[in-house]
Design a protein around this motif. Structure first.
Motif, PDB file in Angstrom:
ATOM      1  N   UNK A 194      -6.221  -4.200   8.894  1.00  0.00           N
ATOM      2  CA  UNK A 194      -7.042  -3.292   8.089  1.00  0.00           C
ATOM      3  C   UNK A 194      -6.298  -2.592   6.979  1.00  0.00           C
ATOM      4  N   UNK A 195      -5.046  -2.962   6.744  1.00  0.00           N
ATOM      5  CA  UNK A 195      -4.225  -2.293   5.742  1.00  0.00           C
ATOM      6  C   UNK A 195      -3.967  -3.195   4.541  1.00  0.00           C
ATOM      7  N   UNK A 196      -3.576  -2.542   3.428  1.00  0.00           N
ATOM      8  CA  UNK A 196      -3.166  -3.258   2.225  1.00  0.00           C
ATOM      9  C   UNK A 196      -1.933  -2.588   1.644  1.00  0.00           C
ATOM     10  N   UNK A 197      -1.230  -3.315   0.789  1.00  0.00           N
ATOM     11  CA  UNK A 197      -0.173  -2.747  -0.036  1.00  0.00           C
ATOM     12  C   UNK A 197      -0.638  -2.824  -1.481  1.00  0.00           C
ATOM     13  N   UNK A 198      -0.626  -1.673  -2.157  1.00  0.00           N
ATOM     14  CA  UNK A 198      -1.090  -1.573  -3.537  1.00  0.00           C
ATOM     15  C   UNK A 198       0.107  -1.410  -4.463  1.00  0.00           C
ATOM     16  N   UNK A 199       0.195  -2.259  -5.462  1.00  0.00           N
ATOM     17  CA  UNK A 199       1.195  -2.077  -6.520  1.00  0.00           C
ATOM     18  C   UNK A 199       0.644  -1.045  -7.488  1.00  0.00           C
ATOM     19  N   UNK A 200       1.239   0.135  -7.491  1.00  0.00           N
ATOM     20  CA  UNK A 200       0.737   1.222  -8.315  1.00  0.00           C
ATOM     21  C   UNK A 200       1.027   0.956  -9.793  1.00  0.00           C
ATOM     22  N   UNK A 201       0.035   1.216 -10.615  1.00  0.00           N
ATOM     23  CA  UNK A 201       0.155   1.002 -12.056  1.00  0.00           C
ATOM     24  C   UNK A 201       0.328   2.325 -12.790  1.00  0.00           C
ATOM     25  N   UNK A 202      -0.494   3.303 -12.456  1.00  0.00           N
ATOM     26  CA  UNK A 202      -0.451   4.584 -13.167  1.00  0.00           C
ATOM     27  C   UNK A 202      -0.854   5.711 -12.235  1.00  0.00           C
ATOM     28  N   UNK A 203      -0.315   6.883 -12.506  1.00  0.00           N
ATOM     29  CA  UNK A 203      -0.677   8.081 -11.766  1.00  0.00           C
ATOM     30  C   UNK A 203      -0.604   9.259 -12.728  1.00  0.00           C
ATOM     31  N   UNK A 204      -0.764  10.459 -12.209  1.00  0.00           N
ATOM     32  CA  UNK A 204      -0.723  11.644 -13.050  1.00  0.00           C
ATOM     33  C   UNK A 204      -0.280  12.838 -12.223  1.00  0.00           C
ATOM     34  N   UNK A 205      -0.101  13.972 -12.876  1.00  0.00           N
ATOM     35  CA  UNK A 205       0.337  15.204 -12.230  1.00  0.00           C
ATOM     36  C   UNK A 205      -0.824  16.186 -12.223  1.00  0.00           C
ATOM     37  N   UNK A 206      -1.158  16.692 -11.053  1.00  0.00           N
ATOM     38  CA  UNK A 206      -2.244  17.651 -10.909  1.00  0.00           C
ATOM     39  C   UNK A 206      -1.749  18.932 -10.251  1.00  0.00           C
ATOM     40  N   UNK A 207      -2.468  20.054 -10.439  1.00  0.00           N
ATOM     41  CA  UNK A 207      -2.098  21.279  -9.714  1.00  0.00           C
ATOM     42  C   UNK A 207      -2.021  21.073  -8.209  1.00  0.00           C
ATOM     43  N   UNK A 208      -2.863  20.179  -7.666  1.00  0.00           N
ATOM     44  CA  UNK A 208      -2.831  19.932  -6.222  1.00  0.00           C
ATOM     45  C   UNK A 208      -1.481  19.374  -5.785  1.00  0.00           C
ATOM     46  N   UNK A 209      -0.812  18.620  -6.655  1.00  0.00           N
ATOM     47  CA  UNK A 209       0.525  18.115  -6.328  1.00  0.00           C
ATOM     48  C   UNK A 209       1.524  19.270  -6.219  1.00  0.00           C
TER      49      UNK A 209
END
Length: 325
Positions: A30-45
């Motif tokens: 039931x799992x996958x591995x995702x190659x991350x392309x883009x992310x961002x910075x949020x106040x929650x981080x």
């Protein structure tokens, strides 16, 4: 692989370092591995890395609640054809790394017509704005106040409310160089640093007070706005940018009802099964150019730690993190 890691609680600029770590193992059932392309910075981080959620945060921690990537490997039980899908990998932090392993149920397929730099920002602000507008601003609501009106989500809320025929009153802090997006969407914009701002807000909302307040500031400003909310109204509190909780008197029951809105409560109830339906209206808005996010700067993952400690990190606009750079 490269990952941005916080080994202990602290400020983002001091706690986060980028280093080589072990790549995730092969996905299980039931799992996958995702190659991350883009992310961002949020106040929650920043809040999470600070240690504010100690009961549910374990260090070392890879931050990042928002991002887009491509499924590269799938374990047993994952639907055929999942490999190669572009998805939003939700349900946990961990977007600030080149590969993320998670349950397939927490992967939201991204429409082909949305570019990565649009899809990357589909989660935290747009989903919050769409859900709150639906939940709190139904028929009959006319007088709405939005705190932190110059923020990205403040502009998105004003855009959604305009579609409902509502021009909200915005509260801003008065930071030099920061102003609301599309001033024509606002009934008035009031600076909380100005003397007499409470009186002006009272004049704008009328003697009955605001029907709805959408507050992500808290503290004394939030408390003052709560006092000017109609007793029959709703004070929706969804953030704490001031770093100070709402005053205790907001919860005595003698004023407007305070509702604590947490995005995690929206996405978690069914373990991810309802996520495609939840995101459908968000994707539709994005497809038509609504709820957009201004990208002020792009940084490769290897340069992220240096960026977090630079003056550019505090400038208006969002940071787009290129995870393979």
């Amino acid at each position: 692989m490269l990952a941005a890691v916080a080994d202990a609680p602290g400020r983002l600029a001091e706690a986060v370092a980028v280093r080589e770590v072990e790549a995730p193992p092969a996905p299980g059932a039931g799992e996958v591995v995702v190659r991350m392309v883009a992310s961002t910075v949020n106040p929650s981080d920043a809040v999470t890395v600070s240690g504010a959620y100690g009961s549910r945060t374990t260090f070392p921690l890879v931050p990042g609640f928002e991002g887009v990537g491509v499924i590269e490997a799938a374990g047993p039980g994952v639907p055929p054809g999942a490999v190669g899908l572009r998805v939003l990998p939700l349900g946990s932090a961990g977007a600030w790394q080149q590969y993320k392993r998670l349950a397939y149920a927490w992967c939201v397929p991204v429409p082909d017509d949305l570019p990565d730099e649009v899809a990357c920002f589909a989660y935290v602000n747009p989903l919050t704005a769409v859900t709150m507008a639906e939940r709190f601003c139904g028929p009959g609501v006319r007088r709405v106040v939005v705190t932190a009106a110059a923020s990205a989500i403040g502009g998105q809320l004003a855009e959604l409310l305009a579609g409902r025929g509502i021009a909200p009153v915005g509260i801003v802090r008065g930071t030099p160089g920061r102003t609301v997006a599309e001033p024509s969407r606002w009934r008035a914009v009031i600076t909380s640093d100005d003397p007499g701002w409470r009186e002006r807000l009272r004049a704008e909302t009328g003697p009955g007070g605001a029907d709805v307040v959408l507050d992500c500031v808290g503290g004394d400003v939030g408390g003052a706005v709560h006092a000017l909310t109609a007793r029959s109204g709703v004070f929706a509190h969804y953030g704490l940018l001031s770093g100070t909780p709402l005053p205790a008197e907001c919860f005595t029951g003698r004023g407007a009802r305070v509702e604590l809105f947490r995005l995690r409560d929206v996405v978690r109830p069914t373990g991810g099964r309802h996520l495609p339906a939840l995101f459908a209206p968000v994707f539709e808005h994005l497809r038509h150019g609504r709820l957009g996010t201004v990208v002020a700067r792009r940084v490769g993952l290897s340069k992220l730690a240096a960026h977090l400690g630079s003056p550019a990190a505090a400038e208006p606009g969002k940071t787009l993190i290129a995870l393979q750079g």
